[in-house]
Design a protein around this motif. Structure first.
Motif, PDB file in Angstrom:
ATOM      1  N   PHE A   1       0.795  -1.223   0.000  1.00 22.15           N
ATOM      2  CA  PHE A   1       0.000   0.000   0.000  1.00 22.15           C
ATOM      3  C   PHE A   1       0.835   1.284   0.000  1.00 22.15           C
ATOM      4  CE2 PHE A   1      -2.477  -3.342   2.151  1.00 22.15           C
ATOM      5  CZ  PHE A   1      -3.529  -3.434   1.242  1.00 22.15           C
ATOM      6  N   SER A   2       0.303   2.296  -0.697  1.00 22.94           N
ATOM      7  CA  SER A   2       0.942   3.609  -0.762  1.00 22.94           C
ATOM      8  C   SER A   2       0.270   4.611   0.164  1.00 22.94           C
ATOM      9  CB  SER A   2       0.890   4.154  -2.193  1.00 22.94           C
ATOM     10  OG  SER A   2       1.422   3.225  -3.115  1.00 22.94           O
ATOM     11  N   LYS A   3      -1.028   4.419   0.423  1.00 29.29           N
ATOM     12  CA  LYS A   3      -1.806   5.266   1.323  1.00 29.29           C
ATOM     13  C   LYS A   3      -2.604   4.368   2.257  1.00 29.29           C
ATOM     14  CE  LYS A   3      -2.735   9.373  -1.574  1.00 29.29           C
ATOM     15  NZ  LYS A   3      -3.844  10.196  -2.135  1.00 29.29           N
ATOM     16  N   ALA A   4      -3.062   4.961   3.350  1.00 35.64           N
ATOM     17  CA  ALA A   4      -3.870   4.181   4.283  1.00 35.64           C
ATOM     18  C   ALA A   4      -4.973   5.035   4.890  1.00 35.64           C
ATOM     19  CB  ALA A   4      -3.000   3.593   5.393  1.00 35.64           C
ATOM     20  N   ILE A   5      -6.173   4.473   4.899  1.00 35.62           N
ATOM     21  CA  ILE A   5      -7.300   5.057   5.635  1.00 35.62           C
ATOM     22  C   ILE A   5      -7.509   4.175   6.857  1.00 35.62           C
ATOM     23  CG2 ILE A   5      -9.763   5.573   5.596  1.00 35.62           C
ATOM     24  CD1 ILE A   5      -9.454   5.845   2.506  1.00 35.62           C
TER      25      ILE A   5
ATOM     26  N   LEU B   1       0.194   3.370  12.489  1.00 32.50           N
ATOM     27  CA  LEU B   1       0.553   4.756  12.812  1.00 32.50           C
ATOM     28  C   LEU B   1       2.057   4.958  12.881  1.00 32.50           C
ATOM     29  CD1 LEU B   1      -2.138   5.417  15.555  1.00 32.50           C
ATOM     30  CD2 LEU B   1      -1.937   6.685  13.402  1.00 32.50           C
ATOM     31  N   THR B   2       2.768   3.992  13.418  1.00 29.98           N
ATOM     32  CA  THR B   2       4.201   4.182  13.673  1.00 29.98           C
ATOM     33  C   THR B   2       5.095   3.576  12.602  1.00 29.98           C
ATOM     34  OG1 THR B   2       4.348   2.174  15.039  1.00 29.98           O
ATOM     35  CG2 THR B   2       3.795   4.242  16.162  1.00 29.98           C
TER      36      THR B   2
ATOM     37  N   PRO C   1       0.982   8.491   3.420  1.00 33.21           N
ATOM     38  CA  PRO C   1      -0.057   9.364   3.987  1.00 33.21           C
ATOM     39  C   PRO C   1      -1.132   8.552   4.705  1.00 33.21           C
ATOM     40  CG  PRO C   1       0.414   9.940   1.697  1.00 33.21           C
ATOM     41  CD  PRO C   1       1.094   8.639   1.952  1.00 33.21           C
ATOM     42  N   ILE C   2      -1.628   9.081   5.820  1.00 33.30           N
ATOM     43  CA  ILE C   2      -2.662   8.410   6.610  1.00 33.30           C
ATOM     44  C   ILE C   2      -3.838   9.361   6.821  1.00 33.30           C
ATOM     45  CG2 ILE C   2      -3.241   7.483   8.888  1.00 33.30           C
ATOM     46  CD1 ILE C   2      -0.433   6.405   9.117  1.00 33.30           C
ATOM     47  N   HIS C   3      -5.026   8.844   6.597  1.00 32.56           N
ATOM     48  CA  HIS C   3      -6.255   9.581   6.882  1.00 32.56           C
ATOM     49  C   HIS C   3      -7.058   8.766   7.884  1.00 32.56           C
ATOM     50  CE1 HIS C   3      -9.580  12.342   6.254  1.00 32.56           C
ATOM     51  NE2 HIS C   3     -10.397  11.332   5.997  1.00 32.56           N
ATOM     52  N   ILE C   4      -7.397   9.361   9.019  1.00 30.73           N
ATOM     53  CA  ILE C   4      -8.130   8.650  10.062  1.00 30.73           C
ATOM     54  C   ILE C   4      -9.602   9.037  10.025  1.00 30.73           C
ATOM     55  CG2 ILE C   4      -8.419   8.325  12.549  1.00 30.73           C
ATOM     56  CD1 ILE C   4      -5.442   8.697  12.873  1.00 30.73           C
ATOM     57  N   ILE C   5     -10.453   8.018  10.010  1.00 31.30           N
ATOM     58  CA  ILE C   5     -11.888   8.232  10.092  1.00 31.30           C
ATOM     59  C   ILE C   5     -12.365   7.693  11.437  1.00 31.30           C
ATOM     60  CG2 ILE C   5     -14.141   7.541   9.166  1.00 31.30           C
ATOM     61  CD1 ILE C   5     -12.936   7.586   6.411  1.00 31.30           C
ATOM     62  N   PHE C   6     -12.824   8.595  12.292  1.00 32.95           N
ATOM     63  CA  PHE C   6     -13.415   8.182  13.560  1.00 32.95           C
ATOM     64  C   PHE C   6     -14.860   7.763  13.285  1.00 32.95           C
ATOM     65  CE2 PHE C   6      -9.999  11.068  14.821  1.00 32.95           C
ATOM     66  CZ  PHE C   6      -9.343  10.308  15.786  1.00 32.95           C
TER      67      PHE C   6
END
Length: 350
Positions: free
Chosen positions: A169-173, A230-231, A236-241
């Motif tokens: 993966f290149s990005k993560a949600i 996270l670590t 790039p990381i996008h967090i959805i609560f």
């Protein structure tokens, strides 16, 4: 009297049929015995006259019918497509063509609303979502790209936390739900399927020890999943609560689509909002008791604080669907001061 040729042949045929039935039953039972109640299995078994497959999520295909192996080893019918539950899509779904060079992970702990979010993404973009797993119930009910993990799908579902799991993966949600709610939702899923529930007595079996063990094991998995991404993930990381997703679907989808670098189709977005419920969102069911003891809630809250502090520490490279998260967290937890080592963790005796 000696047996006639016809009678002899009939008995041989009967014995042969009984032997075949016995072998089929033995293969079937041996396949079921390899499933660990309450856990995920990555093994696949095939056999039986119509063929059966037990997939990673303990779903079982026997001939043309689909079941799930529950926590106690029981067989639970899985939601099947029918006229009453047939999904209505805002547009004809398709694969991304040409496939994107960027593969985005949709990461979550099980029970966090991953399937519902995938449904919303497909409604709002018209593009299939994929998964590193194959769930036959989903495959037949709106997610034909199960087990597709390349750039032809807009996101790829995963619950994995390891270097191998992150590598494609290149990005993560990151879809993040409060651990108590997520763990209980996963307990319900393993007991009753995607939209079903665990019976109240299941929490109390063996004086509640099985439920306590389930919580202990899964709070550690919940924490490990998010800390790992996270670590260790460098993209790039996008967090959805999850709670914010429930409160404001439109805002969440807009931010998610922008993170993916896609144009927003206003008509599809509006349609997705109008059809936001779908069939994969479990409705609330109130128990007449609290399955979580004070001690359980204390260590669950402790683990949530730990993960939230890590999110705060990495805020310079994270976007979220909660614009006020970082300000609120800093105000509510000034004692952390970005020093995640000061937060205690679950002990084996908890």
């Amino acid at each position: 009297m000696p047996l006639s040729n016809g009678s002899w042949r009939g008995r041989v045929l009967l014995v042969g049929l009984l032997l075949v039935f016995y072998l089929i039953a033995a293969v079937f039972i041996s396949g079921l015995s390899d499933i660990q109640p309450g856990g995920l299995s990555n093994r696949v078994f095939r056999g039986g006259p119509g063929g059966f497959i037990i997939a990673h999520d303990n779903s079982l295909r026997l001939g043309s019918r689909l079941y799930r192996v529950g926590n106690g080893g029981g067989i639970i019918p899985v939601l099947q497509a029918n006229r009453r539950l047939r999904l209505q899509w805002c547009s004809a779904l398709k694969f991304d063509d040409p496939p994107s060079k960027t593969i985005t992970a949709l990461v979550s702990f099980p029970g966090s609303g991953n399937t519902w979010l995938r449904y919303l993404i497909q409604q709002a973009t018209g593009i299939y979502t994929g998964s590193i797993y194959i769930d036959f119930g989903l495959l037949k009910n709106g997610f034909p790209a199960e087990k597709v993990t390349d750039g032809s799908v807009i996101v790829v579902k995963t619950h994995e936390s390891s270097a191998k799991g992150r590598a494609p993966f290149s990005k993560a949600i990151l879809l993040l739900r409060s651990p108590a709610a997520a763990i209980q939702a996963e307990f319900n899923r393993q007991s009753g399927g995607h939209v079903g529930f665990a019976s109240p007595d299941r929490y109390k079996r063996h004086k509640g020890e099985l439920w306590m063990q389930f919580v202990r094991q899964n709070i550690k998995i919940w924490r490990r999943t998010y800390i790992d991404w996270l670590t260790q993930f460098t993209g790039p990381i996008h967090i959805i609560f999850y709670d914010k997703l429930v409160d404001n679907v439109e805002h969440t989808l807009r931010g998610l689509i922008e993170f993916l670098g896609r144009p927003i189709d206003k008509e599809l977005l509006q349609c997705a909002i109008e059809r936001k419920e779908g069939i994969y969102r479990r409705h609330k069911r109130i128990l007449n008791f609290d399955p979580f003891t004070k001690k359980m809630r204390a260590f669950i809250q402790n683990e949530q604080n730990y993960v939230f502090n890590v999110i705060y520490s990495y805020r310079s490279r994270i976007t979220t669907n909660d614009e006020n998260f970082f300000t609120k967290f800093r105000r509510q937890h000034p004692q952390f001061n970005n020093n995640i080592s000061t937060i205690t963790t679950i002990s084996n005796e908890s």
